[in-house]
Structure formats: C-alpha cells, structure tokens
Design an enzyme around this catalytic site. Structure first.
Site, PDB file in Angstrom:
ATOM      1  N   ASN A  58      -6.170 -34.671 -53.175  1.00  0.00           N
ATOM      2  CA  ASN A  58      -6.352 -35.988 -52.166  1.00  0.00           C
ATOM      3  C   ASN A  58      -5.151 -37.166 -51.755  1.00  0.00           C
ATOM      4  OD1 ASN A  58      -8.338 -38.175 -52.054  1.00  0.00           O
ATOM      5  ND2 ASN A  58      -6.689 -38.985 -53.514  1.00  0.00           N
ATOM      6  N   ARG A 109      -6.330 -45.164 -56.388  1.00  0.00           N
ATOM      7  CA  ARG A 109      -6.524 -45.572 -55.197  1.00  0.00           C
ATOM      8  C   ARG A 109      -7.758 -45.518 -54.481  1.00  0.00           C
ATOM      9  NH1 ARG A 109      -1.925 -48.591 -51.666  1.00  0.00           N
ATOM     10  NH2 ARG A 109      -1.314 -46.095 -50.584  1.00  0.00           N
ATOM     11  N   GLY A 110      -8.244 -46.115 -53.363  1.00  0.00           N
ATOM     12  CA  GLY A 110      -8.815 -45.104 -52.548  1.00  0.00           C
ATOM     13  C   GLY A 110     -10.316 -44.302 -52.995  1.00  0.00           C
ATOM     14  N   ASP A 123     -13.976 -46.655 -46.085  1.00  0.00           N
ATOM     15  CA  ASP A 123     -13.790 -48.536 -46.447  1.00  0.00           C
ATOM     16  C   ASP A 123     -11.706 -47.756 -47.563  1.00  0.00           C
ATOM     17  OD1 ASP A 123     -12.307 -50.351 -46.577  1.00  0.00           O
ATOM     18  OD2 ASP A 123     -14.404 -51.308 -47.631  1.00  0.00           O
ATOM     19  N   LYS A 128      -2.808 -32.813 -40.947  1.00  0.00           N
ATOM     20  CA  LYS A 128      -3.914 -32.560 -41.685  1.00  0.00           C
ATOM     21  C   LYS A 128      -4.748 -30.851 -40.888  1.00  0.00           C
ATOM     22  CE  LYS A 128      -4.908 -35.345 -44.654  1.00  0.00           C
ATOM     23  NZ  LYS A 128      -5.178 -34.979 -46.161  1.00  0.00           N
ATOM     24  N   ASP A 140       3.614 -36.749 -58.666  1.00  0.00           N
ATOM     25  CA  ASP A 140       4.535 -37.237 -57.393  1.00  0.00           C
ATOM     26  C   ASP A 140       4.384 -35.813 -56.404  1.00  0.00           C
ATOM     27  OD1 ASP A 140       6.009 -37.236 -54.801  1.00  0.00           O
ATOM     28  OD2 ASP A 140       7.586 -38.555 -55.707  1.00  0.00           O
ATOM     29  N   VAL A 141       3.271 -35.419 -55.708  1.00  0.00           N
ATOM     30  CA  VAL A 141       3.267 -34.493 -54.788  1.00  0.00           C
ATOM     31  C   VAL A 141       4.668 -33.817 -54.117  1.00  0.00           C
ATOM     32  CG1 VAL A 141       0.712 -34.769 -54.767  1.00  0.00           C
ATOM     33  CG2 VAL A 141       2.625 -34.980 -53.082  1.00  0.00           C
ATOM     34  N   TYR A 183      -0.082 -37.125 -38.102  1.00  0.00           N
ATOM     35  CA  TYR A 183      -1.331 -37.164 -39.020  1.00  0.00           C
ATOM     36  C   TYR A 183      -1.769 -35.605 -39.190  1.00  0.00           C
ATOM     37  CZ  TYR A 183      -5.147 -38.894 -42.266  1.00  0.00           C
ATOM     38  OH  TYR A 183      -5.834 -38.376 -43.118  1.00  0.00           O
TER      39      TYR A 183
END
Length: 236
Positions: free
Chosen positions: A77, A15-16, A174, A144, A54-55, A140
């Site tokens: 990603n 997704r995304g 989005d 990052k 699965d990271v 988060y």
C-alpha cells in the site's frame, strides 16, 4: 483466498488506506497483522503488530522479512505523490515517486515472495496507471503505470507457487493524498471492503470506484475522445 486465520502484512499502515487495510484484515479474522511504517510508533491500531519498514531501504525490508517469517497476505500500500511534472527543473521528486511506488513495491515483493506460496499479494495502483491528468501528477502517474505492469508481471512469475496477485485500482478516496481536492471522495473503509471482497473472490483486478471504471473502459477507445474532455470521461 480466505482472510480468516491468515497472517498479513500491510505497508504504509500508519494512516489512510493502509490503516484501513490493517483494521479490516483484523475484522475479517486475520490472526496476525503486521502494520508497518517508517516510524512504527505512529501506528495506533489496536490488535496489530507494529513493525518498522521503509520500502525505500533494502536493509529495512530484509530485517522486516526476517522478523515476520512465513506470510499469507502482503498488501503493498505504501506510496507517495510529490506533484512532480515530468519536464520540470529537476527529476529528484520523480525518482522519489519511483523509489517508493515502483521499486519499493518490487523490493518488498521480492523479499516476501518466497514466503507467500499459496498466499496472496495485493498491490494498490491507481486510475492514473491508465491516463495522465495534469502536469503536477505526471510523475506519480508514470510510477503507478509501472506498478500496474509490475503487478501483471509478478502474477505470471509467481503462478507456479500459486500466489494470487491482485491489483486495487482507485481514483478518489478520502486520504491525505487527496486532501487538496474539493470533490466527492470514498471513505477508506469502503474502498478496502471492496478490495478485500475481490481478494477473497480471487479477482486479478479490483476497480474501486466509477471514475476508475470509466478510465479503464476508455482504453479500448480513441484517446483523443477521452482527453478532449477528461472530467466528462471520468464522471459522465
């Protein structure tokens, strides 16, 4: 780094931004695109090779690396945001964010780096790599920031094997992660077009939107001015 004719892998591709990356890589002529997710059955992109990855699971990473073999482009990603403050009641969600955003990126990179000589890695970081906005995003943001530093470090360590390492930094796209924010958002395909243009041009860092550019520019100034009015600093 030219995408046409390459073999690529995208993490979090169900997704995304991840889905948009996989679609755009195919459109630019990649011959094989591995679209990975914890549940590969959730991937519905015509032309890709769905692959379980699965990271946060080293066995899953090793199995994917063994199946893929040689690789030209790795797009890190996959990422999560849990709305965890740094000083909340528990650090569990902060650890989850670091396990995915930092350790996941690092461990996937470690597994695939030997296969990427002469190729490229693109890591999706964030404008929040460079500032803190609200308590609910601080865990988060810290993860990052660590991923940004990781990106700079592996670029140096992979220079001898001529692996290009590019960071994509953005603020507002989005995607599901931004669904709760009622603000203008870039369509994922626009972000990815900018990212892949930068990758093909050999850019070390791609800034996807104006708020991110404003944050990056502010780093050389007085942080008191930036934090005095963050909305103006971002959008002014």
């Amino acid at each position: 780094m030219q995408i046409n004719g390459t073999k690529a892998l995208v993490t979090g591709a169900n997704r995304g931004l991840g889905k948009a990356f996989a679609e755009a890589l195919l459109a630019r002529g990649a011959t094989t695109v591995y679209a990975t997710a914890r549940r590969p059955e959730s991937i519905d992109i015509p032309g890709v090779v769905p692959l379980r990855l699965d990271v946060t699971d080293q066995a899953s990473i090793d199995a994917a690396a063994a199946e893929v073999g040689e690789l030209d482009i790795l797009v890190n990603n996959a990422g999560i945001s849990t709305d965890a403050p740094l000083l909340g009641a528990s650090t569990e969600n902060i650890r989850r964010e670091f396990d995915t955003n930092f350790w996941g990126t690092l461990n996937v990179t470690r597994a695939f780096a030997p296969k990427l000589a002469g190729g490229a890695i693109l890591n999706v970081i964030s404008a929040l790599s460079w500032y803190a906005f609200a308590p609910s995003s601080n865990g988060y943001a810290a993860s990052k920031a660590a991923e940004w530093s990781l990106t700079n470090g592996i670029r140096l360590e992979l220079a001898d094997q001529k692996t290009q390492v590019t960071a994509l930094a953005l603020a507002i796209a989005d995607t599901d992660m931004m669904a709760g924010y009622d603000i203008p958002k870039l369509p994922p395909h626009e972000v990815i077009a900018t990212a892949l243009d930068g990758l093909e041009a050999g850019a070390l860092e791609v800034i996807a939107d104006r708020p991110t550019a404003n944050v990056k520019a502010s780093l050389s100034g007085d942080p008191a001015l930036f934090y005095a009015d963050i909305p103006a600093a971002l959008f002014g």
